[in-house]
Design a protein around this motif. Structure first.
Motif, PDB file in Angstrom:
ATOM      1  N   THR A 299      10.189   6.722   0.792  1.00  0.00           N
ATOM      2  CA  THR A 299       9.517   7.423   1.887  1.00  0.00           C
ATOM      3  C   THR A 299       8.526   6.519   2.597  1.00  0.00           C
ATOM      4  N   LEU A 300       7.784   5.705   1.851  1.00  0.00           N
ATOM      5  CA  LEU A 300       6.829   4.777   2.470  1.00  0.00           C
ATOM      6  C   LEU A 300       7.554   3.726   3.314  1.00  0.00           C
ATOM      7  N   ILE A 301       8.692   3.246   2.844  1.00  0.00           N
ATOM      8  CA  ILE A 301       9.480   2.305   3.637  1.00  0.00           C
ATOM      9  C   ILE A 301       9.943   2.962   4.929  1.00  0.00           C
ATOM     10  N   ASN A 302      10.357   4.212   4.827  1.00  0.00           N
ATOM     11  CA  ASN A 302      10.777   4.937   6.023  1.00  0.00           C
ATOM     12  C   ASN A 302       9.617   5.096   7.009  1.00  0.00           C
ATOM     13  N   PHE A 303       8.420   5.378   6.509  1.00  0.00           N
ATOM     14  CA  PHE A 303       7.243   5.459   7.379  1.00  0.00           C
ATOM     15  C   PHE A 303       6.996   4.129   8.086  1.00  0.00           C
ATOM     16  N   GLY A 304       7.150   3.029   7.348  1.00  0.00           N
ATOM     17  CA  GLY A 304       6.953   1.709   7.949  1.00  0.00           C
ATOM     18  C   GLY A 304       7.957   1.421   9.053  1.00  0.00           C
ATOM     19  N   ILE A 305       9.217   1.795   8.830  1.00  0.00           N
ATOM     20  CA  ILE A 305      10.237   1.600   9.861  1.00  0.00           C
ATOM     21  C   ILE A 305       9.932   2.471  11.070  1.00  0.00           C
TER      22      ILE A 305
END
Length: 309
Positions: free
Chosen positions: A256-262
């Protein structure tokens, strides 16, 4: 820019740890996860960092070895569902006409297929069905929602000025789709991939927990299955089920954090909002809900309420 995002960095770091465990798990595990010993249901100690189960098997070794199965299922299901969703959704939205109607009808059919009951039925009919079977079923049945979202976004993009300009210059269709349309769908594709991976992991853990898939294949759900069947909670053996639950939560948080970064990378509004919030924190200003901080040169920060505005 992406690697400077603190959310993305934390997510990548957590995911990298799990990836290392998945690749090197059988070699770095302190014990064979199936090795029985006389240390029955022992609490964490120097010999067994996460304790043992009811037969003396090392919980840490089971957790490390089981990481590979969880990540493989999530990755295979995510890649399969995302690839199908991108192909069907972008094609339907960009081509239009009869092709759009046909692909949309196929998406609607797969959209109403209940994934988890179907996986349970297939796994029950195939006693040897393992994680790959679960991943393929999720991949084949889990692409429809992402395809519908991608179709809607592609419909809005295909008449934009930059796409029309590419057509006017004689660019081929595949070149327009790859270079002009897909980059603007990165956040949606990433969100669909993350959602599918999380659903695949939870499905595998659920099936192993209820004993549908072979419990001889170690994964985090298998650990929870043996803990539940042997009353770990009632016996106070928290070390038997808490670490597996934390691993599931950490993996979901990392994705989820990676998705937020993208999202912040491809969305200028989110990126500017995040940069503005970090700038305010560096100045010692903490924005509160319902108040807008106003900073004037040479004057202290003034907060105005919604009623005053």
């Amino acid at each position: 820019m992406f690697l400077r995002n603190p959310k993305a960095l934390v997510g990548i770091a957590i995911l990298a740890v799990f990836a290392v465990l998945a690749v090197l798990g059988p070699w770095i595990a302190p014990y064979d996860p199936n090795q029985v010993s006389r240390d029955l249901l022992q609490a964490p100690s120097g010999a067994h960092w996460l304790g043992t189960d009811h037969t003396g098997r090392d919980i840490l070794s089971q957790l490390i070895v089981g990481t590979r199965g969880v990540l493989v299922v999530g990755l295979v299901a995510g890649v399969a569902a995302t690839a199908l969703g991108v192909v069907v959704g972008v094609t339907a939205g960009f081509v239009g006409g009869a092709g759009d109607e046909t692909l949309s009808a196929v998406s609607n059919v797969f959209l109403v297929i209940p994934q988890l009951p179907l996986i349970i039925i297939i796994a029950a009919q195939l006693p040897s069905a393992g994680g790959i079977t679960v991943a393929l079923v999720i991949g084949v049945t889990g692409w429809a929602w992402g395809a519908r979202v991608l179709r809607a976004q592609t419909l809005s993009l295909r008449r934009r000025d930059f796409v029309e300009a590419a057509r006017a210059t004689g660019e081929r269709t595949w070149r327009i789709v790859l270079a002009e349309v897909l980059p603007n769908l990165t956040a949606i594709i990433a969100a669909g991939f993350v959602g599918t991976v999380i659903f695949a992991v939870l499905s595998q853990v659920t099936l192993a927990f209820i004993g549908i898939t072979p419990v001889s294949e170690w994964n985090w759900g298998t650990i929870l299955f043996w803990a539940q069947n042997n009353l770990a909670l009632q016996r106070g053996a928290w070390w038997w089920f808490v670490p597996a639950g934390l691993c599931i939560a950490l993996l979901g948080m990392a994705l989820t954090l990676i998705n937020f970064g993208i999202d912040e990378l491809v969305n200028p509004r989110l990126r500017s909002t995040g940069m503005h919030a970090r700038t305010l924190r560096r100045r010692g200003i903490r924005p509160r809900v319902g108040f807008t901080p106003v900073v004037r040169a040479g004057r202290p920060a003034v907060e105005t309420s919604e009623e005053e505005r």
